[in-house]
Scaffold this motif. Structure first.
Motif, short mmCIF file in Angstrom:
data_model
loop_
_atom_site.label_atom_id
_atom_site.label_comp_id
_atom_site.label_asym_id
_atom_site.label_seq_id
_atom_site.Cartn_x
_atom_site.Cartn_y
_atom_site.Cartn_z
N HIS A 44 42.86 39.86 6.19
CA HIS A 44 44.09 40.05 4.73
C HIS A 44 44.92 40.88 6.24
O HIS A 44 46.31 41.05 5.55
N GLU A 45 45.08 41.10 8.06
CA GLU A 45 45.74 41.70 8.45
C GLU A 45 46.33 40.92 9.62
O GLU A 45 44.98 40.63 10.57
N ALA A 55 49.38 40.16 11.32
CA ALA A 55 50.86 40.07 11.87
C ALA A 55 50.50 39.64 12.80
O ALA A 55 50.90 38.95 12.97
N HIS A 96 52.30 35.99 13.94
CA HIS A 96 53.61 35.82 14.41
C HIS A 96 54.66 35.83 15.16
O HIS A 96 54.52 34.63 16.00
N GLY A 104 51.32 36.76 5.66
CA GLY A 104 51.98 38.27 5.42
C GLY A 104 53.36 38.32 6.37
O GLY A 104 53.96 37.68 6.94
N ARG A 105 53.91 39.96 5.74
CA ARG A 105 55.28 39.95 7.39
C ARG A 105 54.27 40.65 9.04
O ARG A 105 53.43 40.55 8.54
N THR A 137 54.73 42.75 11.49
CA THR A 137 54.64 44.47 11.36
C THR A 137 54.34 44.53 12.83
O THR A 137 53.93 44.02 13.05
#
Ligand code: NAP
Length: 281
Positions: free
Chosen positions: A168-169, A171, A174, A272-273, A275
């Motif tokens: 779920h994470e 990031a 990226h 997702g983004r 962060t």
């Protein structure tokens, strides 16, 4: 257990390792047995830190690796508040004493704090020259921090960046993973089960995990661990406090996901983004 090269160290390490945060809180005998069983099954990368239980986790790890030090890739971490030039050396010596060993395979700065990075790196280099650590790395570093460390230390010094990475994470996909791959730095994903927040079977993503797991006669957690180690730069360090969990986690290191299964998981758990990663304390 599939092995990946651990950054520039020349070592090949099982993709699934073992975390120890909070491991001292439960049944000690069961936790020691879990770590030992994990080592038997190729989860030789053991991650600990002076912070965990204020040294209690390191003492438990000492018990688990007694008589087996050479089988293990042992990692510990210095707290940022101790990471001055002399403080890093003192913290490492205390970790070695608690772990009852003469060396760490890798020693990490847990996250950035007030001490200049150049001082911490000077201490890590000193520890490596003295044979107290065989390599060093960082944790919770974003790309700007990695660039700074690289500028100070030079090519081939930084072994790994340990960062938050679970299904779920994502990031770090990226920029952190690409940077590490371009600089031959291992990426060690922590909290691969979300520190207790694993997707349930009745969620959309949980159903995709369950479907792929069934095709492999595996469990959803095993599929997640393999997804998180699908590239040559990636490692993961789930924490387990009993033998059953350790066995389940280790078996993930033998699975092979197809490109189409990886695509399905990437769609079910969108990127997702980007962060900034901070420790989940
Ligand atoms: N560098 C950093 O800042 C940082 C931050 C966080 C974590 N870490 C490292 O990463 C390690 C892993 O992360 P984490 O401890 O946060 O959480 P995690 O590994 O994502 O999750 C641990 C939880 O998953 C459970 N679990 C493990 N295997 C299981 C299985 N096969 N089936 C069902 N449940 C299972 C554990 O239960 P049981 O305990 O009952 O087995 C525990 O409740 C840490 O222990 C630590 O070494 C580093």
């Amino acid at each position: 257990m599939e092995l990946h090269g651990f950054g520039p160290t020349g070592r090949r390490i099982g993709v699934i390792g073992q975390g120890t945060w909070y491991i001292e809180n439960g049944d000690r005998k069961a936790a020691v047995a879990a770590l030992r069983r994990g080592i038997d099954l190729g989860m030789t990368h053991i991650d600990t830190a002076e912070m965990y239980g204020s040294g209690a986790a390191e003492k438990l790890v000492a018990e688990a690796i007694a008589g087996r030090r050479d089988e293990v890739f042992l990692v510990s971490k210095v707290l940022p508040e101790h990471a001055s030039r002399s403080g890093t050396i003192a913290a490492c010596e205390q970790s070695l004493a608690r772990l009852q060993t003469d060396r760490l395979d890798c020693y990490l700065l847990h996250w950035r704090g007030r001490h200049p990075l150049a001082d911490t790196i000077a201490a890590l280099e000193q520890l490596q020259r003295d044979g107290k650590i065989l390599s060093w790395g960082v944790s919770n570093f974003d790309v700007e921090d990695l660039e700074e460390a690289w500028e100070i230390a030079g090519k081939g010094r930084l072994a790994c960046n340990q960062v938050l990475y679970h299904i779920h994470e994502r990031a770090i996909e990226h920029a952190v993973i690409p940077w590490c791959e371009n600089h031959d730095v291992a990426v060690v994903g922590y909290s691969p089960f979300g520190h207790g927040g694993f997707p349930g079977p009745h969620t959309g993503g949980g159903r995709v995990l369950g479907h792929i797991a069934a095709a492999h006669h595996a469990t959803p957690r095993q599929i997640a661990l393999r997804f998180l180690t699908r590239k040559p730069s990636l490692f993961t360090i789930p924490k387990a406090s009993n033998v059953e969990h350790a066995e389940e986690n280790a078996a993930a290191g033998d699975l092979h996901l197809s490109d189409s299964e990886i695509d399905q998981l990437e769609r079910a758990f969108p990127l997702g983004r980007r962060t900034r990663h901070l420790p989940t304390l």
